[in-house]
Design a protein around this motif. Sequence first.
Motif, mmCIF file in Angstrom:
data_model
loop_
_atom_site.group_PDB
_atom_site.id
_atom_site.type_symbol
_atom_site.label_atom_id
_atom_site.label_comp_id
_atom_site.label_asym_id
_atom_site.label_seq_id
_atom_site.Cartn_x
_atom_site.Cartn_y
_atom_site.Cartn_z
ATOM 1 N N ILE A 1 0.854 -1.183 0.000
ATOM 2 C CA ILE A 1 0.000 0.000 0.000
ATOM 3 C C ILE A 1 0.895 1.240 0.000
ATOM 4 C CG2 ILE A 1 -2.003 1.098 1.082
ATOM 5 C CD1 ILE A 1 -2.341 -1.437 2.739
ATOM 6 N N GLY A 2 0.446 2.280 -0.678
ATOM 7 C CA GLY A 2 1.239 3.503 -0.741
ATOM 8 C C GLY A 2 0.366 4.737 -0.847
ATOM 9 N N LYS A 3 1.037 5.874 -0.995
ATOM 10 C CA LYS A 3 0.361 7.164 -1.120
ATOM 11 C C LYS A 3 0.935 7.914 -2.311
ATOM 12 C CE LYS A 3 1.267 10.434 1.863
ATOM 13 N NZ LYS A 3 1.285 11.243 3.109
ATOM 14 N N LYS A 4 0.047 8.412 -3.174
ATOM 15 C CA LYS A 4 0.482 9.185 -4.330
ATOM 16 C C LYS A 4 0.940 10.567 -3.862
ATOM 17 C CE LYS A 4 -1.182 11.179 -8.686
ATOM 18 N NZ LYS A 4 -2.304 11.280 -9.631
ATOM 19 N N LEU A 5 2.184 10.917 -4.187
ATOM 20 C CA LEU A 5 2.726 12.216 -3.790
ATOM 21 C C LEU A 5 2.581 13.264 -4.888
ATOM 22 C CD1 LEU A 5 5.976 11.154 -1.898
ATOM 23 C CD2 LEU A 5 3.687 11.569 -0.985
ATOM 24 N N GLY A 6 2.635 12.838 -6.147
ATOM 25 C CA GLY A 6 2.515 13.804 -7.241
ATOM 26 C C GLY A 6 3.301 13.345 -8.449
ATOM 27 N N MET A 7 3.248 14.171 -9.500
ATOM 28 C CA MET A 7 3.941 13.844 -10.738
ATOM 29 C C MET A 7 5.143 14.746 -10.953
ATOM 30 S SD MET A 7 1.091 12.784 -13.571
ATOM 31 C CE MET A 7 2.413 12.064 -14.566
ATOM 32 N N THR A 8 6.099 14.218 -11.677
ATOM 33 C CA THR A 8 7.290 14.979 -12.044
ATOM 34 C C THR A 8 7.808 14.375 -13.343
ATOM 35 O OG1 THR A 8 9.471 15.718 -11.299
ATOM 36 C CG2 THR A 8 8.819 13.493 -10.687
ATOM 37 N N SER A 9 9.021 14.700 -13.715
ATOM 38 C CA SER A 9 9.622 14.122 -14.917
ATOM 39 C C SER A 9 11.114 13.936 -14.683
ATOM 40 C CB SER A 9 9.378 15.011 -16.135
ATOM 41 O OG SER A 9 9.932 16.296 -15.940
ATOM 42 N N ILE A 10 11.661 12.896 -15.287
ATOM 43 C CA ILE A 10 13.087 12.624 -15.190
ATOM 44 C C ILE A 10 13.602 12.305 -16.592
ATOM 45 C CG2 ILE A 10 12.946 11.759 -12.823
ATOM 46 C CD1 ILE A 10 13.085 8.945 -13.915
ATOM 47 N N TYR A 11 14.912 12.311 -16.742
ATOM 48 C CA TYR A 11 15.534 12.000 -18.027
ATOM 49 C C TYR A 11 16.060 10.565 -17.987
ATOM 50 C CZ TYR A 11 15.253 16.930 -19.236
ATOM 51 O OH TYR A 11 14.789 18.189 -19.519
ATOM 52 N N ASN A 12 15.729 9.797 -19.013
ATOM 53 C CA ASN A 12 16.198 8.421 -19.078
ATOM 54 C C ASN A 12 17.587 8.357 -19.685
ATOM 55 O OD1 ASN A 12 15.791 8.852 -21.790
ATOM 56 N ND2 ASN A 12 14.040 7.495 -21.988
ATOM 57 N N GLY A 13 18.069 7.154 -19.931
ATOM 58 C CA GLY A 13 19.422 6.984 -20.445
ATOM 59 C C GLY A 13 19.628 7.540 -21.838
ATOM 60 N N ASP A 14 18.535 7.698 -22.609
ATOM 61 C CA ASP A 14 18.632 8.225 -23.966
ATOM 62 C C ASP A 14 18.523 9.749 -24.003
ATOM 63 O OD1 ASP A 14 18.793 5.630 -24.866
ATOM 64 O OD2 ASP A 14 16.621 5.442 -25.106
ATOM 65 N N VAL B 1 5.453 9.884 -8.410
ATOM 66 C CA VAL B 1 6.185 9.516 -7.202
ATOM 67 C C VAL B 1 5.187 8.952 -6.192
ATOM 68 C CG1 VAL B 1 7.719 10.284 -5.377
ATOM 69 C CG2 VAL B 1 7.835 11.350 -7.647
ATOM 70 N N ILE B 2 5.473 7.754 -5.682
ATOM 71 C CA ILE B 2 4.604 7.081 -4.719
ATOM 72 C C ILE B 2 5.402 6.775 -3.458
ATOM 73 C CG2 ILE B 2 3.102 5.105 -4.309
ATOM 74 C CD1 ILE B 2 2.929 4.736 -7.340
ATOM 75 N N GLU B 3 4.821 7.117 -2.312
ATOM 76 C CA GLU B 3 5.396 6.702 -1.035
ATOM 77 C C GLU B 3 4.855 5.312 -0.715
ATOM 78 O OE1 GLU B 3 5.326 7.897 3.721
ATOM 79 O OE2 GLU B 3 4.526 9.292 2.222
ATOM 80 N N ALA B 4 5.640 4.290 -0.943
ATOM 81 C CA ALA B 4 5.207 2.902 -0.811
ATOM 82 C C ALA B 4 5.665 2.341 0.528
ATOM 83 C CB ALA B 4 5.751 2.065 -1.959
ATOM 84 N N GLY B 5 4.739 2.273 1.485
ATOM 85 C CA GLY B 5 5.072 1.751 2.803
ATOM 86 C C GLY B 5 5.663 2.816 3.702
ATOM 87 N N PRO B 6 6.146 2.423 4.873
ATOM 88 C CA PRO B 6 6.199 1.040 5.367
ATOM 89 C C PRO B 6 4.830 0.503 5.762
ATOM 90 C CG PRO B 6 6.982 2.563 7.043
ATOM 91 C CD PRO B 6 6.734 3.383 5.816
ATOM 92 N N CYS B 7 4.606 -0.777 5.460
ATOM 93 C CA CYS B 7 3.358 -1.459 5.805
ATOM 94 C C CYS B 7 3.668 -2.579 6.798
ATOM 95 C CB CYS B 7 2.696 -2.046 4.565
ATOM 96 S SG CYS B 7 2.219 -0.818 3.336
#
Length: 204
Positions: A5-18, A26-32
């Motif tokens: 179980i987790g909590k949605k914190l919000g959206m953002t963007s990152i750059y991949n390897g290309d 971004v999700i805060e997953a746990g601790p459960c």
Amino acid sequence: MNGIIGKKLGMTSIYNGDGKRVACTVIEAGPCVVTQVKTHATDGYNAVQIAFGDKKDKHTTAAEKGHFAKANTTGKKEVVEFRDAEAATIGTVLDVSLFEEGEFVDVIGTSKGKGFQGVVKRHGFAGVGESTHGQHNRLRAPGSIGACSFPGRVFKGIRMAGRTGGSRVKTQNLEILKIDTDKNLLVVKGAIPGHNGSTVIIER
């Protein structure tokens, strides 16, 4: 375990390897905490119950306090069962270490409520689209909803205006881009249902 179980914190963007910018959530997953282990012999089916999110003592019922005390934990806000999960021990703490980067997961949440909406927004109707032949007030109308004297009624299931959103939605096959074990954060590719701060379930 096959989920958390987790909590949605919000959206953002990152750059991949290309070097491409990728939208992600971004999700805060746990601790459960594992609060109950059900077996076929005692409950008729196999499942593991986990709990997430601290709840104030004054908002926790006496029955809940006794239930959580068996797992040696305080009151929790969210309790979810995972059927046919791997064997676990009551009181075990689960976190993002269950997952690995590059893994694909499903995320279940409650979509944003949008209130009472018309057929264009709710069902994607195109509307009349033309202003000729006297169509001055029909641009976003549903149009005809039934036949004439036969059958003399409107069939069930006709798509019409109504309350939209606020329903359980599962988004499948989301790639885990990054994991922050110190803060229990999962960064998954794409969007997930729900508003910021809402509870979500992450499944393998």
